[in-house]
Design a protein around this motif. Sequence first.
Motif, PDB file in Angstrom:
ATOM      1  N   MET A   1      -0.136  94.546  59.858  1.00  0.00           N
ATOM      2  CA  MET A   1       1.226  94.685  59.349  1.00  0.00           C
ATOM      3  C   MET A   1       1.260  95.685  58.196  1.00  0.00           C
ATOM      4  O   MET A   1       0.430  95.631  57.290  1.00  0.00           O
ATOM      5  N   GLN A   2       2.226  96.586  58.243  1.00  0.00           N
ATOM      6  CA  GLN A   2       2.448  97.541  57.163  1.00  0.00           C
ATOM      7  C   GLN A   2       3.476  96.953  56.200  1.00  0.00           C
ATOM      8  O   GLN A   2       4.590  96.631  56.603  1.00  0.00           O
ATOM      9  N   ARG A   3       3.120  96.801  54.938  1.00  0.00           N
ATOM     10  CA  ARG A   3       4.026  96.231  53.940  1.00  0.00           C
ATOM     11  C   ARG A   3       4.515  97.326  52.994  1.00  0.00           C
ATOM     12  O   ARG A   3       3.711  98.072  52.422  1.00  0.00           O
ATOM     13  N   ILE A   4       5.841  97.385  52.835  1.00  0.00           N
ATOM     14  CA  ILE A   4       6.450  98.345  51.924  1.00  0.00           C
ATOM     15  C   ILE A   4       7.254  97.571  50.886  1.00  0.00           C
ATOM     16  O   ILE A   4       8.161  96.813  51.246  1.00  0.00           O
ATOM     17  N   ASP A   5       6.918  97.753  49.622  1.00  0.00           N
ATOM     18  CA  ASP A   5       7.646  97.093  48.530  1.00  0.00           C
ATOM     19  C   ASP A   5       8.615  98.106  47.939  1.00  0.00           C
ATOM     20  O   ASP A   5       8.196  99.067  47.283  1.00  0.00           O
ATOM     21  N   LEU A   6       9.918  97.885  48.167  1.00  0.00           N
ATOM     22  CA  LEU A   6      10.905  98.847  47.673  1.00  0.00           C
ATOM     23  C   LEU A   6      11.051  98.826  46.165  1.00  0.00           C
ATOM     24  O   LEU A   6      11.686  99.714  45.603  1.00  0.00           O
ATOM     25  N   ALA A   7      10.470  97.830  45.510  1.00  0.00           N
ATOM     26  CA  ALA A   7      10.446  97.837  44.048  1.00  0.00           C
ATOM     27  C   ALA A   7       9.481  98.907  43.545  1.00  0.00           C
ATOM     28  O   ALA A   7       9.562  99.339  42.389  1.00  0.00           O
ATOM     29  N   GLU A   8       8.588  99.334  44.422  1.00  0.00           N
ATOM     30  CA  GLU A   8       7.594 100.343  44.040  1.00  0.00           C
ATOM     31  C   GLU A   8       7.769 101.650  44.819  1.00  0.00           C
ATOM     32  O   GLU A   8       7.422 102.726  44.332  1.00  0.00           O
ATOM     33  N   THR A   9       8.279 101.533  46.045  1.00  0.00           N
ATOM     34  CA  THR A   9       8.419 102.687  46.931  1.00  0.00           C
ATOM     35  C   THR A   9       9.882 102.914  47.257  1.00  0.00           C
ATOM     36  O   THR A   9      10.605 101.966  47.565  1.00  0.00           O
ATOM     37  N   GLY A  10      10.328 104.143  47.219  1.00  0.00           N
ATOM     38  CA  GLY A  10      11.735 104.433  47.457  1.00  0.00           C
ATOM     39  C   GLY A  10      12.125 104.324  48.921  1.00  0.00           C
ATOM     40  O   GLY A  10      11.293 104.374  49.827  1.00  0.00           O
ATOM     41  N   ARG A  11      13.424 104.223  49.148  1.00  0.00           N
ATOM     42  CA  ARG A  11      13.960 104.123  50.500  1.00  0.00           C
ATOM     43  C   ARG A  11      13.647 105.371  51.311  1.00  0.00           C
ATOM     44  O   ARG A  11      13.347 105.300  52.506  1.00  0.00           O
ATOM     45  N   ARG A  12      13.710 106.539  50.708  1.00  0.00           N
ATOM     46  CA  ARG A  12      13.420 107.771  51.431  1.00  0.00           C
ATOM     47  C   ARG A  12      11.990 107.781  51.954  1.00  0.00           C
ATOM     48  O   ARG A  12      11.720 108.255  53.074  1.00  0.00           O
ATOM     49  N   ASP A  13      11.079 107.260  51.154  1.00  0.00           N
ATOM     50  CA  ASP A  13       9.684 107.203  51.591  1.00  0.00           C
ATOM     51  C   ASP A  13       9.535 106.247  52.771  1.00  0.00           C
ATOM     52  O   ASP A  13       8.831 106.537  53.743  1.00  0.00           O
ATOM     53  N   ALA A  20       8.145 109.349  60.969  1.00  0.00           N
ATOM     54  CA  ALA A  20       6.951 110.133  61.308  1.00  0.00           C
ATOM     55  C   ALA A  20       6.062 109.458  62.336  1.00  0.00           C
ATOM     56  O   ALA A  20       5.105 110.064  62.828  1.00  0.00           O
ATOM     57  N   LEU A  21       6.365 108.226  62.706  1.00  0.00           N
ATOM     58  CA  LEU A  21       5.512 107.501  63.643  1.00  0.00           C
ATOM     59  C   LEU A  21       5.589 108.131  65.033  1.00  0.00           C
ATOM     60  O   LEU A  21       6.677 108.420  65.534  1.00  0.00           O
ATOM     61  N   PRO A  22       4.436 108.300  65.690  1.00  0.00           N
ATOM     62  CA  PRO A  22       4.461 108.795  67.071  1.00  0.00           C
ATOM     63  C   PRO A  22       4.888 107.693  68.025  1.00  0.00           C
ATOM     64  O   PRO A  22       4.852 106.503  67.700  1.00  0.00           O
ATOM     65  N   ALA A  23       5.278 108.079  69.228  1.00  0.00           N
ATOM     66  CA  ALA A  23       5.766 107.103  70.203  1.00  0.00           C
ATOM     67  C   ALA A  23       4.706 106.081  70.574  1.00  0.00           C
ATOM     68  O   ALA A  23       5.023 104.939  70.918  1.00  0.00           O
ATOM     69  N   ASP A  24       3.428 106.475  70.505  1.00  0.00           N
ATOM     70  CA  ASP A  24       2.341 105.570  70.881  1.00  0.00           C
ATOM     71  C   ASP A  24       1.670 104.918  69.666  1.00  0.00           C
ATOM     72  O   ASP A  24       0.512 104.499  69.730  1.00  0.00           O
ATOM     73  N   THR A  25       2.409 104.791  68.561  1.00  0.00           N
ATOM     74  CA  THR A  25       1.824 104.227  67.344  1.00  0.00           C
ATOM     75  C   THR A  25       1.319 102.802  67.562  1.00  0.00           C
ATOM     76  O   THR A  25       1.895 102.047  68.353  1.00  0.00           O
ATOM     77  N   ASN A  26       0.230 102.476  66.870  1.00  0.00           N
ATOM     78  CA  ASN A  26      -0.235 101.084  66.862  1.00  0.00           C
ATOM     79  C   ASN A  26       0.191 100.362  65.581  1.00  0.00           C
ATOM     80  O   ASN A  26      -0.154  99.205  65.391  1.00  0.00           O
ATOM     81  N   GLU A  27       0.966 101.053  64.743  1.00  0.00           N
ATOM     82  CA  GLU A  27       1.528 100.436  63.535  1.00  0.00           C
ATOM     83  C   GLU A  27       2.911  99.899  63.897  1.00  0.00           C
ATOM     84  O   GLU A  27       3.941 100.429  63.505  1.00  0.00           O
ATOM     85  N   THR A  28       2.926  98.832  64.659  1.00  0.00           N
ATOM     86  CA  THR A  28       4.169  98.375  65.284  1.00  0.00           C
ATOM     87  C   THR A  28       4.903  97.292  64.505  1.00  0.00           C
ATOM     88  O   THR A  28       6.020  96.917  64.889  1.00  0.00           O
ATOM     89  N   LEU A  29       4.323  96.777  63.433  1.00  0.00           N
ATOM     90  CA  LEU A  29       4.988  95.738  62.644  1.00  0.00           C
ATOM     91  C   LEU A  29       5.036  96.159  61.184  1.00  0.00           C
ATOM     92  O   LEU A  29       3.998  96.380  60.549  1.00  0.00           O
ATOM     93  N   TRP A  30       6.274  96.255  60.648  1.00  0.00           N
ATOM     94  CA  TRP A  30       6.501  96.683  59.272  1.00  0.00           C
ATOM     95  C   TRP A  30       7.314  95.608  58.560  1.00  0.00           C
ATOM     96  O   TRP A  30       8.234  95.028  59.136  1.00  0.00           O
ATOM     97  N   ARG A  31       6.981  95.370  57.320  1.00  0.00           N
ATOM     98  CA  ARG A  31       7.728  94.403  56.514  1.00  0.00           C
ATOM     99  C   ARG A  31       8.174  95.069  55.217  1.00  0.00           C
ATOM    100  O   ARG A  31       7.344  95.598  54.460  1.00  0.00           O
ATOM    101  N   VAL A  32       9.473  95.027  54.969  1.00  0.00           N
ATOM    102  CA  VAL A  32      10.064  95.662  53.794  1.00  0.00           C
ATOM    103  C   VAL A  32      10.413  94.577  52.792  1.00  0.00           C
ATOM    104  O   VAL A  32      11.284  93.730  53.042  1.00  0.00           O
ATOM    105  N   GLU A  33       9.754  94.586  51.652  1.00  0.00           N
ATOM    106  CA  GLU A  33       9.956  93.563  50.627  1.00  0.00           C
ATOM    107  C   GLU A  33      10.824  94.102  49.498  1.00  0.00           C
ATOM    108  O   GLU A  33      10.875  95.301  49.238  1.00  0.00           O
ATOM    109  N   ASN A  34      11.519  93.192  48.837  1.00  0.00           N
ATOM    110  CA  ASN A  34      12.422  93.529  47.722  1.00  0.00           C
ATOM    111  C   ASN A  34      13.464  94.594  48.097  1.00  0.00           C
ATOM    112  O   ASN A  34      13.643  95.590  47.374  1.00  0.00           O
ATOM    113  N   PRO A  35      14.190  94.390  49.206  1.00  0.00           N
ATOM    114  CA  PRO A  35      15.212  95.385  49.575  1.00  0.00           C
ATOM    115  C   PRO A  35      16.385  95.419  48.612  1.00  0.00           C
ATOM    116  O   PRO A  35      17.012  96.466  48.420  1.00  0.00           O
TER     117      PRO A  35
END
Length: 229
Positions: A1-13, A20-35
């Motif tokens: 799982m890829q975790r993104i904390d919006l308290a630290e990382t901006g929405r644009r990022d 940027a993910l390719p169609a065959d990405t194996n990074e298929t689960l993302w969790r966005v914290e502190n939206p």
Amino acid sequence: MQRIDLAETGRRDLNGRLHALPADTNETLWRVENPDGAHALAVGLNVPVTVEIAGHAGYYCAGMNSHATVIVEGNAGVGVAENMMSGKVHVKGDASQAAGATAQGGLLVIDGNASARCGISMKGIDIVVKGSIGPMSAFMAQSGALVVCGDAGDALGDSIYEARLYVRGKVGNLGADCIEKEMRDEHREQLRGLLAAAGADASVRAEDFRRYGSARQLYNFHVDNAAAY
């Protein structure tokens, strides 16, 4: 799982990494914290990934979605899933105005209530609202289905084209050229499929819904209908 904390990382990022993910990405689960109600989260996705937003989302969350599954673990602001092409958007709370507006495909599920203009100008999307919807919903709806397990506000389906509207509860009133229609076996079958796809409670039965659609009187201009345009 890829975790993104919006308290630290901006929405644009966040959106940039998802785009940027390719169609065959194996990074298929993302969790966005502190939206914290940030706008335009997970917009324009075009790969089959799942994005979990751990809280409330602001305006236009999951807009223009294709292929992806976006889950909002809270409420969503104006225009959630606007112009969605495919995939699934699931709001576990309430949705503000214009949910699913102009969307051309996919499934939008709202566990709570939706405000005014839900499904406005929908062009193929299926929307299931487990609560109630506000006024002017499905205005100029062209195709797709809107399922409402609760009540519908005033002017439902105003100037509707060929979308199918299913309402379990009360309707404030119907908009111009929208009428109640016969509920046939094909409609019950479609409704059962949509309720199952949305994870509706087993007590919500297709037999309890009424169907609404176009009377087809506004397709072409006629002077006798001038006041209705």
